[in-house]
Design a protein around this motif. Structure first.
Motif, PDB file in Angstrom:
ATOM      1  N   SER A  23      34.515  96.435  20.592  1.00 50.05           N
ATOM      2  CA  SER A  23      35.811  95.789  20.825  1.00 50.05           C
ATOM      3  C   SER A  23      37.223  96.156  20.835  1.00 50.05           C
ATOM      4  CB  SER A  23      36.271  94.073  21.041  1.00 50.05           C
ATOM      5  OG  SER A  23      36.307  93.748  20.229  1.00 50.05           O
ATOM      6  N   GLN A  25      38.691  96.593  18.297  1.00 51.88           N
ATOM      7  CA  GLN A  25      40.347  95.811  17.066  1.00 51.88           C
ATOM      8  C   GLN A  25      40.308  95.998  15.719  1.00 51.88           C
ATOM      9  OE1 GLN A  25      41.204  92.855  18.247  1.00 51.88           O
ATOM     10  NE2 GLN A  25      41.783  91.891  15.842  1.00 51.88           N
ATOM     11  N   ASN A  47      43.124  82.196  20.633  1.00 54.71           N
ATOM     12  CA  ASN A  47      41.948  82.361  21.343  1.00 54.71           C
ATOM     13  C   ASN A  47      41.187  83.963  21.495  1.00 54.71           C
ATOM     14  OD1 ASN A  47      41.673  79.896  22.332  1.00 54.71           O
ATOM     15  ND2 ASN A  47      43.655  79.233  23.822  1.00 54.71           N
ATOM     16  N   SER A  48      42.450  84.864  21.151  1.00 54.72           N
ATOM     17  CA  SER A  48      42.108  86.153  21.121  1.00 54.72           C
ATOM     18  C   SER A  48      41.022  86.776  19.525  1.00 54.72           C
ATOM     19  CB  SER A  48      43.299  87.222  21.226  1.00 54.72           C
ATOM     20  OG  SER A  48      43.924  86.734  20.318  1.00 54.72           O
ATOM     21  N   LEU A  50      39.515  84.558  18.578  1.00 55.68           N
ATOM     22  CA  LEU A  50      38.161  84.061  18.546  1.00 55.68           C
ATOM     23  C   LEU A  50      36.985  85.269  19.517  1.00 55.68           C
ATOM     24  CD1 LEU A  50      36.112  81.274  17.503  1.00 55.68           C
ATOM     25  CD2 LEU A  50      36.981  80.554  19.231  1.00 55.68           C
ATOM     26  N   LYS A  51      37.456  85.137  20.478  1.00 55.70           N
ATOM     27  CA  LYS A  51      37.309  86.068  21.581  1.00 55.70           C
ATOM     28  C   LYS A  51      36.354  87.321  21.255  1.00 55.70           C
ATOM     29  CE  LYS A  51      37.846  88.691  25.899  1.00 55.70           C
ATOM     30  NZ  LYS A  51      39.013  88.972  26.700  1.00 55.70           N
ATOM     31  N   LYS A  52      37.146  88.349  20.289  1.00 57.26           N
ATOM     32  CA  LYS A  52      36.840  89.193  19.244  1.00 57.26           C
ATOM     33  C   LYS A  52      35.763  89.354  18.584  1.00 57.26           C
ATOM     34  CE  LYS A  52      40.607  91.711  20.916  1.00 57.26           C
ATOM     35  NZ  LYS A  52      40.546  92.861  22.499  1.00 57.26           N
ATOM     36  N   THR A  54      34.127  87.390  18.687  1.00 63.10           N
ATOM     37  CA  THR A  54      32.243  86.728  19.447  1.00 63.10           C
ATOM     38  C   THR A  54      31.604  87.862  20.067  1.00 63.10           C
ATOM     39  OG1 THR A  54      33.032  84.867  20.097  1.00 63.10           O
ATOM     40  CG2 THR A  54      31.369  85.488  21.396  1.00 63.10           C
ATOM     41  N   GLU A  55      32.819  88.489  20.503  1.00 60.74           N
ATOM     42  CA  GLU A  55      32.440  90.449  21.157  1.00 60.74           C
ATOM     43  C   GLU A  55      31.579  90.677  19.680  1.00 60.74           C
ATOM     44  OE1 GLU A  55      36.047  91.739  23.129  1.00 60.74           O
ATOM     45  OE2 GLU A  55      35.850  90.054  24.314  1.00 60.74           O
TER      46      GLU A  55
END
Length: 263
Positions: A23, A25, A47-48, A50-52, A54-55
């Motif tokens: 991702s 990051q 949120n960002s 958490l999204k990163k 998860t990926e």
């Protein structure tokens, strides 16, 4: 966050790279531990992040599954399959181990805790070391003040040296050390600031033949008082920054130097 699994060193090292790259990051801190991978991910928002995360986890777990890493149902320490794993908190990580590894980790932790408790701890010598470190920082503060640099940055140096010499002189790295070093650093730097203004304002009084003490002129002159308060505030702020940084560093060093467990 900690991902528990058993795999050889090469698989773990590659898993770290997979976690980093996934991702795209950049704000990532990940490394190999005895029990798998330890990682943190930062983002502009929760949120960002958490999204990163998860990926990254999806990519890492896919890689681990493809390379036969042992996860659920296996001890992450020895890799043996076990139906009844015992959960233990090692430092800040919860891991599930088989009984043999569980007992070994608990035994190591007990020995290290005993060795830590038996370390010499001389508060007086530690205090002298803290005064020495803060004193060196104060001298640097004074030198930079006369040169014209932002001397308050040396408050961080004073705290760092205070911590270093506190332990070097025989004090133990614990919470008491943090309190002593913080107090000593703050007092020494405040005294250095007061001393500089006393001398400088005294020179102004002598040059102008004024009939007042340095403190009377400081508190009666808005410009001088403003500069004094500003320098004093910067000292306090940077001392607090240094203390917080050293407390975090002490915690990290403590966790890396000895095993701490709880049920």
């Amino acid at each position: 966050m900690h991902l528990n699994f058993f795999a050889d060193g090469n698989v773990k090292a590659q898993a770290v790279r997979v976690f980093h790259v996934a991702s795209n990051q950049t704000m990532t801190n990940v490394g190999v531990s005895v029990y798998g991978l330890a990682a943190t991910v930062n983002g502009m928002t929760a949120n960002s992040a958490l999204k990163k995360l998860t990926e990254k986890l999806d990519a890492t777990i896919t890689y681990l599954n493809q390379n036969e890493a042992k996860g659920v149902g296996y001890c992450p320490c020895c890799g043996e399959e076990c139906d009844l794993l015992k959960t233990i908190r090692v430092n800040d990580v919860y891991v599930s181990l088989d009984e043999k590894c569980y007992n070994e980790v608990a035994k190591v932790a007990a020995v290290e805790e005993q060795q830590y408790n038996e370390q010499p701890n001389n508060y007086l010598k530690g205090f002298i070391g803290a005064v020495l470190g803060a004193g060196i920082g104060a001298v640097a503060w004074i030198v930079l003040y006369y040169i014209g640099f932002l001397s308050a940055l040396t408050a961080v140096l004073a705290v760092f040296l205070g911590n270093y010499f506190y332990v070097k002189f025989g004090g133990k790295a614990n919470n008491v050390k943090n309190i002593i070093v913080a107090g000593v650093s703050l007092i020494v730097l405040v005294l250095a600031c007061v001393g500089i203004y006393y001398v400088e304002v005294g020179n102004i009084i002598a040059a102008n033949n004024l009939n007042m003490t340095p403190f009377e002129l400081i508190f009666s002159n808005e410009e001088i008082m403003g500069l004094f308060v500003s320098d004093m505030a910067m000292n306090v702020i940077f001392t607090i920054i240094g203390v917080v940084a050293q407390i975090a560093s002490t915690k990290r060093n403590d966790q890396s130097s000895r095993t701490r467990v709880s049920q």
